[in-house]
Scaffold this motif. Structure first.
Motif, PDB file in Angstrom:
ATOM      1  N   ALA A  28      30.662 -28.263  31.690  1.00 57.45           N
ATOM      2  CA  ALA A  28      30.365 -26.829  31.637  1.00 57.45           C
ATOM      3  C   ALA A  28      29.368 -26.455  32.731  1.00 57.45           C
ATOM      4  N   ASP A  29      29.490 -25.222  33.211  1.00 61.36           N
ATOM      5  CA  ASP A  29      28.534 -24.701  34.184  1.00 61.36           C
ATOM      6  C   ASP A  29      27.382 -23.978  33.497  1.00 61.36           C
ATOM      7  N   TYR A  30      27.647 -23.479  32.292  1.00 61.82           N
ATOM      8  CA  TYR A  30      26.614 -22.800  31.517  1.00 61.82           C
ATOM      9  C   TYR A  30      26.967 -22.900  30.038  1.00 61.82           C
ATOM     10  N   THR A  31      25.985 -22.631  29.196  1.00 62.12           N
ATOM     11  CA  THR A  31      26.208 -22.656  27.754  1.00 62.12           C
ATOM     12  C   THR A  31      25.781 -21.333  27.140  1.00 62.12           C
ATOM     13  N   ASN A  32      26.351 -21.045  25.987  1.00 64.66           N
ATOM     14  CA  ASN A  32      25.979 -19.865  25.209  1.00 64.66           C
ATOM     15  C   ASN A  32      25.519 -20.324  23.827  1.00 64.66           C
ATOM     16  N   ALA A  33      24.537 -19.657  23.283  1.00 68.21           N
ATOM     17  CA  ALA A  33      24.070 -19.952  21.929  1.00 68.21           C
ATOM     18  C   ALA A  33      24.115 -18.658  21.132  1.00 68.21           C
ATOM     19  N   ALA A  34      24.637 -18.712  19.940  1.00 69.02           N
ATOM     20  CA  ALA A  34      24.703 -17.519  19.100  1.00 69.02           C
ATOM     21  C   ALA A  34      23.912 -17.723  17.813  1.00 69.02           C
ATOM     22  N   ARG A  35      24.333 -18.668  17.003  1.00 73.46           N
ATOM     23  CA  ARG A  35      23.718 -18.830  15.678  1.00 73.46           C
ATOM     24  C   ARG A  35      22.216 -19.097  15.768  1.00 73.46           C
ATOM     25  N   SER A  36      21.808 -19.978  16.685  1.00 72.76           N
ATOM     26  CA  SER A  36      20.371 -20.278  16.773  1.00 72.76           C
ATOM     27  C   SER A  36      19.575 -19.061  17.231  1.00 72.76           C
ATOM     28  N   MET A  37      20.178 -18.237  18.086  1.00 72.72           N
ATOM     29  CA  MET A  37      19.494 -17.014  18.522  1.00 72.72           C
ATOM     30  C   MET A  37      19.409 -16.005  17.372  1.00 72.72           C
ATOM     31  N   MET A  38      20.479 -15.915  16.595  1.00 68.69           N
ATOM     32  CA  MET A  38      20.456 -15.017  15.431  1.00 68.69           C
ATOM     33  C   MET A  38      19.381 -15.472  14.448  1.00 68.69           C
ATOM     34  N   ARG A  39      19.256 -16.771  14.236  1.00 62.93           N
ATOM     35  CA  ARG A  39      18.214 -17.299  13.340  1.00 62.93           C
ATOM     36  C   ARG A  39      16.835 -16.957  13.881  1.00 62.93           C
ATOM     37  N   ALA A  40      16.649 -17.129  15.186  1.00 61.09           N
ATOM     38  CA  ALA A  40      15.361 -16.808  15.793  1.00 61.09           C
ATOM     39  C   ALA A  40      15.036 -15.323  15.642  1.00 61.09           C
ATOM     40  N   LEU A  41      16.072 -14.489  15.672  1.00 61.91           N
ATOM     41  CA  LEU A  41      15.876 -13.050  15.521  1.00 61.91           C
ATOM     42  C   LEU A  41      15.479 -12.670  14.102  1.00 61.91           C
ATOM     43  N   GLY A  42      15.903 -13.480  13.140  1.00 62.72           N
ATOM     44  CA  GLY A  42      15.548 -13.189  11.755  1.00 62.72           C
ATOM     45  C   GLY A  42      16.693 -13.318  10.772  1.00 62.72           C
ATOM     46  N   CYS A  43      17.867 -13.704  11.247  1.00 58.05           N
ATOM     47  CA  CYS A  43      19.026 -13.883  10.379  1.00 58.05           C
ATOM     48  C   CYS A  43      18.705 -14.938   9.321  1.00 58.05           C
ATOM     49  N   VAL A  44      19.062 -14.640   8.082  1.00 61.18           N
ATOM     50  CA  VAL A  44      18.819 -15.577   6.982  1.00 61.18           C
ATOM     51  C   VAL A  44      20.093 -16.306   6.570  1.00 61.18           C
ATOM     52  N   GLY A  45      21.177 -16.054   7.260  1.00 63.16           N
ATOM     53  CA  GLY A  45      22.421 -16.751   6.976  1.00 63.16           C
ATOM     54  C   GLY A  45      23.056 -16.349   5.660  1.00 63.16           C
ATOM     55  N   ALA A  46      22.973 -15.084   5.311  1.00 67.03           N
ATOM     56  CA  ALA A  46      23.543 -14.606   4.050  1.00 67.03           C
ATOM     57  C   ALA A  46      25.064 -14.493   4.108  1.00 67.03           C
ATOM     58  N   ARG A  76      10.172 -11.679  20.411  1.00 63.95           N
ATOM     59  CA  ARG A  76       9.234 -12.749  20.782  1.00 63.95           C
ATOM     60  C   ARG A  76       9.781 -14.107  20.352  1.00 63.95           C
ATOM     61  N   ARG A  77      10.298 -14.185  19.140  1.00 68.94           N
ATOM     62  CA  ARG A  77      10.834 -15.452  18.638  1.00 68.94           C
ATOM     63  C   ARG A  77      12.068 -15.894  19.433  1.00 68.94           C
ATOM     64  N   VAL A  78      12.946 -14.953  19.763  1.00 70.58           N
ATOM     65  CA  VAL A  78      14.136 -15.290  20.553  1.00 70.58           C
ATOM     66  C   VAL A  78      13.725 -15.801  21.934  1.00 70.58           C
ATOM     67  N   ARG A  79      12.770 -15.130  22.574  1.00 77.99           N
ATOM     68  CA  ARG A  79      12.290 -15.550  23.889  1.00 77.99           C
ATOM     69  C   ARG A  79      11.694 -16.953  23.820  1.00 77.99           C
ATOM     70  N   LEU A  80      10.850 -17.208  22.820  1.00 75.01           N
ATOM     71  CA  LEU A  80      10.241 -18.531  22.677  1.00 75.01           C
ATOM     72  C   LEU A  80      11.287 -19.605  22.388  1.00 75.01           C
ATOM     73  N   HIS A  81      12.256 -19.270  21.550  1.00 78.12           N
ATOM     74  CA  HIS A  81      13.317 -20.226  21.236  1.00 78.12           C
ATOM     75  C   HIS A  81      14.088 -20.589  22.508  1.00 78.12           C
ATOM     76  N   GLN A  82      14.441 -19.590  23.294  1.00 77.68           N
ATOM     77  CA  GLN A  82      15.179 -19.832  24.531  1.00 77.68           C
ATOM     78  C   GLN A  82      14.349 -20.674  25.495  1.00 77.68           C
ATOM     79  N   GLN A  83      13.095 -20.320  25.680  1.00 75.45           N
ATOM     80  CA  GLN A  83      12.229 -21.067  26.596  1.00 75.45           C
ATOM     81  C   GLN A  83      12.098 -22.528  26.171  1.00 75.45           C
ATOM     82  N   GLU A  84      11.852 -22.758  24.887  1.00 74.02           N
ATOM     83  CA  GLU A  84      11.676 -24.129  24.399  1.00 74.02           C
ATOM     84  C   GLU A  84      12.969 -24.927  24.457  1.00 74.02           C
TER      85      GLU A  84
END
Length: 154
Positions: A28-46, A76-84
């Motif tokens: 792959a040349d790049y990757t995409n993340a969805a679920r982990s970003m949604m969790r970082a945003l505040g998704c509780v997985g309901a 802020r949480r999404v940005r930190l998650h992406q950076q880490e």
């Protein structure tokens, strides 16, 4: 000869730095993340995204439910998650002796098996040289090649 003009993205189960490195090593040349970003945003997985009844306010248009979403904190949480996550991928590559994603390849991935020794993807799978399919499929692909239908899926 198309590979230089085509970019391949990988998504699905990309949440950690190791996931990123694995996808890049697979080509792959790049990757995409969805679920982990949604969790970082505040998704509780309901699992009620499609109903408009998201209890966290992430996946809804209901003004009452969106009050549960704290945009500044989520951002802020999404940005930190992406950076880490990217930092972890870079650390893993450095530990592998790889300076940039272009240096990753199938030899960097190892599959463990309880029936035999661990082997790299480069050993386990047949990797094609650029333009190799123009002359026809490799012998190990012949049956699948003949069964393939360009007009649909089987």
């Amino acid at each position: 000869g198309l590979r230089g003009g085509v970019r391949i993205g990988a998504s699905g189960g990309v949440a950690t730095g190791a996931d990123i490195v694995r996808r890049l090593a697979q080509g792959a040349d790049y990757t995409n993340a969805a679920r982990s970003m949604m969790r970082a945003l505040g998704c509780v997985g309901a699992l009620r995204c499609h109903t408009g009844g998201c209890p966290a306010g992430v996946a809804t248009q209901d003004p009452l439910r969106t009050r549960a979403l704290h945009v500044a904190e989520g951002a802020r949480r999404v940005r930190l998650h992406q950076q880490e996550t990217v930092r972890d991928a870079v650390r893993i590559m450095a530990a592998m002796g790889v300076r940039d994603p272009g240096g990753l390849g199938p030899a960097h991935l190892v599959r463990r098996s309880h029936t035999g020794p661990a082997r790299s993807y480069a050993e386990l799978y047949e990797w094609l040289a650029p333009g190799e399919l123009l002359a026809g499929p490799p012998r190990s692909w012949e049956a699948d090649w003949k069964a393939a239908d360009p007009d649909g899926f089987r």
